[in-house]
Scaffold this motif. Structure first.
Motif, PDB file in Angstrom:
ATOM      1  N   ARG A 222      32.951  26.598  44.262  1.00  0.00           N
ATOM      2  CA  ARG A 222      32.707  27.617  43.249  1.00  0.00           C
ATOM      3  C   ARG A 222      32.920  29.013  43.825  1.00  0.00           C
ATOM      4  NH1 ARG A 222      27.626  26.883  42.488  1.00  0.00           N
ATOM      5  NH2 ARG A 222      27.928  24.974  41.316  1.00  0.00           N
ATOM      6  N   GLN A 223      32.420  29.193  45.066  1.00  0.00           N
ATOM      7  CA  GLN A 223      32.614  30.490  45.707  1.00  0.00           C
ATOM      8  C   GLN A 223      34.090  30.771  45.957  1.00  0.00           C
ATOM      9  OE1 GLN A 223      30.158  30.060  49.175  1.00  0.00           O
ATOM     10  NE2 GLN A 223      28.281  30.711  48.130  1.00  0.00           N
ATOM     11  N   LYS A 224      34.821  29.721  46.398  1.00  0.00           N
ATOM     12  CA  LYS A 224      36.257  29.898  46.607  1.00  0.00           C
ATOM     13  C   LYS A 224      36.960  30.219  45.296  1.00  0.00           C
ATOM     14  CE  LYS A 224      36.804  26.951  50.715  1.00  0.00           C
ATOM     15  NZ  LYS A 224      37.433  25.720  51.254  1.00  0.00           N
ATOM     16  N   ALA A 225      36.519  29.531  44.211  1.00  0.00           N
ATOM     17  CA  ALA A 225      37.126  29.790  42.903  1.00  0.00           C
ATOM     18  C   ALA A 225      36.857  31.225  42.465  1.00  0.00           C
ATOM     19  CB  ALA A 225      36.587  28.803  41.866  1.00  0.00           C
ATOM     20  N   GLU A 226      35.621  31.709  42.716  1.00  0.00           N
ATOM     21  CA  GLU A 226      35.294  33.085  42.361  1.00  0.00           C
ATOM     22  C   GLU A 226      36.125  34.068  43.173  1.00  0.00           C
ATOM     23  OE1 GLU A 226      31.143  33.331  42.990  1.00  0.00           O
ATOM     24  OE2 GLU A 226      30.601  32.204  41.180  1.00  0.00           O
ATOM     25  N   VAL A 227      36.267  33.747  44.477  1.00  0.00           N
ATOM     26  CA  VAL A 227      37.087  34.616  45.334  1.00  0.00           C
ATOM     27  C   VAL A 227      38.539  34.591  44.860  1.00  0.00           C
ATOM     28  CG1 VAL A 227      38.003  34.917  47.657  1.00  0.00           C
ATOM     29  CG2 VAL A 227      35.578  34.404  47.332  1.00  0.00           C
ATOM     30  N   ALA A 228      39.026  33.375  44.530  1.00  0.00           N
ATOM     31  CA  ALA A 228      40.417  33.255  44.059  1.00  0.00           C
ATOM     32  C   ALA A 228      40.608  33.989  42.743  1.00  0.00           C
ATOM     33  CB  ALA A 228      40.787  31.779  43.904  1.00  0.00           C
ATOM     34  N   SER A 229      39.585  33.879  41.855  1.00  0.00           N
ATOM     35  CA  SER A 229      39.680  34.568  40.569  1.00  0.00           C
ATOM     36  C   SER A 229      39.701  36.078  40.772  1.00  0.00           C
ATOM     37  CB  SER A 229      38.497  34.175  39.675  1.00  0.00           C
ATOM     38  OG  SER A 229      38.537  34.873  38.459  1.00  0.00           O
ATOM     39  N   ALA A 230      38.839  36.553  41.684  1.00  0.00           N
ATOM     40  CA  ALA A 230      38.821  37.995  41.972  1.00  0.00           C
ATOM     41  C   ALA A 230      40.141  38.439  42.589  1.00  0.00           C
ATOM     42  CB  ALA A 230      37.655  38.325  42.908  1.00  0.00           C
ATOM     43  N   ALA A 231      40.673  37.587  43.489  1.00  0.00           N
ATOM     44  CA  ALA A 231      41.952  37.923  44.114  1.00  0.00           C
ATOM     45  C   ALA A 231      43.071  37.958  43.074  1.00  0.00           C
ATOM     46  CB  ALA A 231      42.281  36.925  45.219  1.00  0.00           C
ATOM     47  N   LYS A 232      43.010  36.983  42.140  1.00  0.00           N
ATOM     48  CA  LYS A 232      44.033  36.956  41.095  1.00  0.00           C
ATOM     49  C   LYS A 232      43.933  38.189  40.206  1.00  0.00           C
ATOM     50  CE  LYS A 232      43.724  34.122  37.559  1.00  0.00           C
ATOM     51  NZ  LYS A 232      43.728  32.915  36.722  1.00  0.00           N
ATOM     52  N   SER A 233      42.684  38.578  39.878  1.00  0.00           N
ATOM     53  CA  SER A 233      42.507  39.771  39.059  1.00  0.00           C
ATOM     54  C   SER A 233      43.028  41.009  39.775  1.00  0.00           C
ATOM     55  CB  SER A 233      41.026  39.947  38.711  1.00  0.00           C
ATOM     56  OG  SER A 233      40.560  38.858  37.940  1.00  0.00           O
ATOM     57  N   ASP A 234      42.711  41.105  41.074  1.00  0.00           N
ATOM     58  CA  ASP A 234      43.220  42.239  41.848  1.00  0.00           C
ATOM     59  C   ASP A 234      44.744  42.220  41.909  1.00  0.00           C
ATOM     60  OD1 ASP A 234      40.641  43.012  42.287  1.00  0.00           O
ATOM     61  OD2 ASP A 234      40.505  42.120  44.295  1.00  0.00           O
ATOM     62  N   PHE A 235      45.296  41.016  42.103  1.00  0.00           N
ATOM     63  CA  PHE A 235      46.754  40.897  42.166  1.00  0.00           C
ATOM     64  C   PHE A 235      47.393  41.320  40.847  1.00  0.00           C
ATOM     65  CE2 PHE A 235      50.491  38.205  41.275  1.00  0.00           C
ATOM     66  CZ  PHE A 235      51.344  38.677  42.256  1.00  0.00           C
ATOM     67  N   LEU A 236      46.814  40.830  39.732  1.00  0.00           N
ATOM     68  CA  LEU A 236      47.365  41.183  38.427  1.00  0.00           C
ATOM     69  C   LEU A 236      47.234  42.682  38.168  1.00  0.00           C
ATOM     70  CD1 LEU A 236      46.117  38.218  36.217  1.00  0.00           C
ATOM     71  CD2 LEU A 236      48.457  38.701  36.915  1.00  0.00           C
TER      72      LEU A 236
ATOM     73  N   ASN B 154      52.367  41.655  29.390  1.00  0.00           N
ATOM     74  CA  ASN B 154      51.189  41.573  28.533  1.00  0.00           C
ATOM     75  C   ASN B 154      50.794  40.122  28.270  1.00  0.00           C
ATOM     76  OD1 ASN B 154      50.936  44.351  28.322  1.00  0.00           O
ATOM     77  ND2 ASN B 154      52.326  44.461  26.571  1.00  0.00           N
ATOM     78  N   ASP B 155      51.796  39.227  28.121  1.00  0.00           N
ATOM     79  CA  ASP B 155      51.504  37.805  27.926  1.00  0.00           C
ATOM     80  C   ASP B 155      50.783  37.219  29.137  1.00  0.00           C
ATOM     81  OD1 ASP B 155      52.475  37.643  25.398  1.00  0.00           O
ATOM     82  OD2 ASP B 155      54.381  36.700  25.928  1.00  0.00           O
ATOM     83  N   VAL B 156      51.267  37.556  30.328  1.00  0.00           N
ATOM     84  CA  VAL B 156      50.639  37.035  31.550  1.00  0.00           C
ATOM     85  C   VAL B 156      49.205  37.535  31.666  1.00  0.00           C
ATOM     86  CG1 VAL B 156      50.722  37.102  34.064  1.00  0.00           C
ATOM     87  CG2 VAL B 156      52.816  36.716  32.773  1.00  0.00           C
ATOM     88  N   LEU B 157      48.973  38.806  31.356  1.00  0.00           N
ATOM     89  CA  LEU B 157      47.622  39.359  31.425  1.00  0.00           C
ATOM     90  C   LEU B 157      46.707  38.700  30.404  1.00  0.00           C
ATOM     91  CD1 LEU B 157      48.366  43.174  31.910  1.00  0.00           C
ATOM     92  CD2 LEU B 157      47.655  41.526  33.632  1.00  0.00           C
ATOM     93  N   ASP B 158      47.195  38.493  29.179  1.00  0.00           N
ATOM     94  CA  ASP B 158      46.383  37.824  28.158  1.00  0.00           C
ATOM     95  C   ASP B 158      46.081  36.386  28.555  1.00  0.00           C
ATOM     96  OD1 ASP B 158      46.016  39.907  26.430  1.00  0.00           O
ATOM     97  OD2 ASP B 158      47.701  39.412  25.125  1.00  0.00           O
ATOM     98  N   PHE B 159      47.100  35.691  29.074  1.00  0.00           N
ATOM     99  CA  PHE B 159      46.910  34.303  29.479  1.00  0.00           C
ATOM    100  C   PHE B 159      45.865  34.200  30.582  1.00  0.00           C
ATOM    101  CE2 PHE B 159      48.147  30.623  32.132  1.00  0.00           C
ATOM    102  CZ  PHE B 159      48.011  29.621  31.186  1.00  0.00           C
ATOM    103  N   SER B 160      45.945  35.087  31.549  1.00  0.00           N
ATOM    104  CA  SER B 160      44.968  35.099  32.636  1.00  0.00           C
ATOM    105  C   SER B 160      43.573  35.395  32.108  1.00  0.00           C
ATOM    106  CB  SER B 160      45.375  36.136  33.682  1.00  0.00           C
ATOM    107  OG  SER B 160      44.402  36.231  34.686  1.00  0.00           O
ATOM    108  N   LYS B 161      43.473  36.297  31.171  1.00  0.00           N
ATOM    109  CA  LYS B 161      42.180  36.660  30.601  1.00  0.00           C
ATOM    110  C   LYS B 161      41.566  35.483  29.839  1.00  0.00           C
ATOM    111  CE  LYS B 161      42.483  40.621  28.723  1.00  0.00           C
ATOM    112  NZ  LYS B 161      42.740  41.659  27.702  1.00  0.00           N
ATOM    113  N   ILE B 162      42.389  34.760  29.086  1.00  0.00           N
ATOM    114  CA  ILE B 162      41.897  33.598  28.343  1.00  0.00           C
ATOM    115  C   ILE B 162      41.471  32.501  29.304  1.00  0.00           C
ATOM    116  CG2 ILE B 162      42.601  31.744  26.775  1.00  0.00           C
ATOM    117  CD1 ILE B 162      44.397  33.793  25.367  1.00  0.00           C
ATOM    118  N   GLU B 163      42.291  32.253  30.337  1.00  0.00           N
ATOM    119  CA  GLU B 163      41.939  31.227  31.321  1.00  0.00           C
ATOM    120  C   GLU B 163      40.603  31.529  31.991  1.00  0.00           C
ATOM    121  OE1 GLU B 163      45.035  30.696  34.232  1.00  0.00           O
ATOM    122  OE2 GLU B 163      45.416  28.688  33.463  1.00  0.00           O
ATOM    123  N   ALA B 164      40.330  32.773  32.274  1.00  0.00           N
ATOM    124  CA  ALA B 164      39.090  33.156  32.953  1.00  0.00           C
ATOM    125  C   ALA B 164      37.913  33.227  31.986  1.00  0.00           C
ATOM    126  CB  ALA B 164      39.274  34.509  33.644  1.00  0.00           C
ATOM    127  N   GLY B 165      38.149  32.999  30.691  1.00  0.00           N
ATOM    128  CA  GLY B 165      37.070  33.065  29.715  1.00  0.00           C
ATOM    129  C   GLY B 165      36.574  34.477  29.468  1.00  0.00           C
TER     130      GLY B 165
END
Length: 576
Positions: A195-209, A258-269
């Motif tokens: 879960r911590q790795k997923a949170e770190v990965a999610s944060a990294a993905k958000s920073d990357f995006l 914009n599609d990639v950003l929306d898709f990422s946002k939906i995936e992250a809930g």
């Protein structure tokens, strides 16, 4: 041995204290019934005393679960455990010698239960476990052996042999329980690490995006804005065609981003909806005006049919409703070479149904179930022939589901397709709230004084080329600190503020300008390549009038500035 294990044993012993005392009371009462003497009562009093000592000694671990005991305190814990177990199991010896046959049986059952209790509750700490088990085992095995030797009845040794078998089975059970507990703890730890790795990965993905969005929008701002400026000049037919191609390609790239950003946002809930009144026919007419020329250019008719029973206005998320229909109409125009596209709107009293039907190429039955999958299209050659990422329909269906509705498709290959959006909406009773009349653009910025802060020289040049034709006076600065200084010197009608700048960022500059006396009430318009929701929220917290993202849309920029200047004027009149 870890301090956590000692704390765990302490917590278990504390939690089971009342159970042990209640059980001791029952055992004492039973012993008194078998042998009505003062000794069961005295034994119960001794049990209470030793349990109090046990509570006091192990309390240290409950107060500080991370504390690791030194050797003397560990010896004290073991001695306390031996004392409490010897006293607790002492009733076994009394019943063995004074209770007759029934007393012996009850004594052995009570001692077996005590062994089971300490084995299950103390196996986390081996020294304490050994102290407790050894004391119980001395009674459980010693009494039958002593009885056999003293009475010369060697058959009683069978009881001791049975006790040994019981204890061997108990060892196996406790070992299995310990292994299971360890495995469960390891699984929980692994899940927590995952879960911590997923949170770190999610944060990294958000920073990357965020970085990708910023780094793409910044140069695309120059490309698209320059193309828009070039289109306003005198061009021949071929040159105008080249500029249109450039603008269209830029729009495609920004649509992809914009599609990639929306898709990422939906995936992250993290997709958040708004609830606002939407005038149904106006919103549909706007989409029809947008797509009708493109459809007509392909030789296709675009027809809008609205059920007369449909309400004038409903409460929903207008932006997401428009986004879904935009994607559906985009696909319909893209894949329809002749015939017509029909947008049909129906109302059943609680749900608004919008069906987009076309006479295009249709979707093969084998691929129909995959059209809503991410990065999938009906045919592998679709991307090559028509473009697109395969995200539009996936995003549209997920948005429909988030809004509590559904998006379905029916298609026949070679005849066409029908995509149907069904959304639960609330009809707005009475006269619907109309959007405010747009500020008149012609001359609305003439004579206005605008402060613009942007660290990129090309962006400042583009702002100059876009706004000076409107007759406004533009003051350009390179960072937030210069913007604060300029805002302290003279009043402005509106302020354009970038986000990421050296020396001082746009957010801090906005906060400082808000604290100033000269431009404390001047509308600030965020104009930035940072387009994520977290950036929008940060600007909202800073108190901006509007949030615009790059690439700059010349019309939206001018209209937003005009509205900001008009709002500032109304506020000044109200204060006066």
């Amino acid at each position: 041995m870890t301090a956590t294990a000692y704390a765990m044993v302490s917590q278990v012993r504390y939690r089971e204290l009342t159970t042990r005392i209640a059980l001791a009371a029952f055992i004492g009462a039973t012993a008194w019934v078998v042998t009505p003497t003062i000794w069961p009562l005295a034994w119960f009093g001794a049990v209470l005393a030793t349990q109090a000592i046990d509570w006091a000694v192990f309390r240290r671990f409950r107060l500080d679960p991370a504390w690791s005991p030194d050797l003397p305190y560990l010896v004290l814990c073991c001695a306390t455990t031996v004392l409490s177990v010897v006293v607790y199991a002492g009733i076994t010896a009394y019943l063995w010698f004074e209770g007759g046959e029934a007393g012996r049986i009850f004594a052995m059952v009570q001692c077996a239960g005590g062994l089971l209790h300490v084995s299950l509750h103390m196996h986390h700490v081996r020294p304490i476990l050994i102290s407790a088990v050894a004391s119980h085992a001395a009674f459980f095995l010693g009494l039958p052996v002593f009885g056999a030797v003293s009475a010369g009845n060697w058959y009683e040794l069978l009881i001791a042999i049975g006790g040994v078998l019981y204890m061997s089975h108990l060892v196996v059970a406790v070992r299995q329980s310990s292994m299971t507990t360890t495995a469960l703890q390891a699984a929980r730890d692994a899940e927590q690490r995952a879960r911590q790795k997923a949170e770190v990965a999610s944060a990294a993905k958000s920073d990357f995006l965020a970085v990708v969005s910023h780094e793409i929008r910044t140069p695309m701002n120059a490309v698209i804005s320059a193309a828009n400026l070039l289109r306003q000049t005198r061009l021949d037919t071929r040159q105008r065609e080249h500029v249109s191609m450039l603008i269209d390609a830029g729009d495609v790239l920004m649509g992809l981003l914009n599609d990639v950003l929306d898709f990422s946002k939906i995936e992250a809930g993290k997709m958040e909806l708004e609830s606002a009144e939407m005038i149904v026919r106006e919103r549909l007419a706007m989409l029809n005006r947008l797509w009708e020329p493109r459809a007509r250019a392909n030789g296709v008719r675009l027809t809008l049919r609205v059920d007369p029973a449909a309400p004038e206005a409903v409460r929903t998320d207008p932006l997401r409703f428009q986004q879904i229909l935009f994607n559906l109409l985009s696909n319909a125009v893209k894949f329809t070479a002749h015939g017509e596209i029909v947008v049909s709107v129906d109302w059943d009293g609680a749900r608004l149904s919008v069906a987009v039907s076309d006479t295009g190429c249709g979707i093969p039955a084998a691929r129909l179930a995959q059209v809503f999958n991410s990065f999938e299209q009906a045919d592998v050659g679709t991307t090559r022939h028509h473009g697109g990422t395969g995200l539009g329909l996936s995003i549209s269906r997920k948005l429909a589901e988030i809004m509590g509705g559904e998006l379905t498709v029916a298609s026949t290959e070679g005849e066409g397709s029908t995509f149907t959006l069904v959304l639960p909406v609330e009809a707005v009773a009475g006269e619907a709230a109309r959007p405010e009349r747009a500020v008149e653009m012609e001359g609305s910025l003439r004579g206005r004084s605008i402060l613009a802060a942007d660290d990129h020289e090309v962006n400042r040049r583009i702002l100059t080329l876009l706004l000076e034709p409107h007759g406004c006076r533009l003051t350009l600065v390179e960072n937030g600190a210069e913007a604060v200084e300029a805002a302290a010197r003279e009043p402005f009608d509106a302020i354009l503020m970038d986000m990421q700048m050296p020396v001082m960022d746009g957010l801090e500059a906005t906060r400082r300008i808000r604290q100033g006396a000269v431009n404390g009430r001047t509308p600030v318009v965020a104009l930035t390549a940072n387009a994520l929701d977290v950036h929008r929220a940060a600007w909202d917290a800073a108190g901006v009038h509007a949030f615009l993202t790059k690439p700059i849309d010349p019309v939206i920029l001018a209209r937003t500035l005009a509205e900001a200047c008009a709002a500032e004027g109304r506020e000044a009149e109200a204060v006066a």
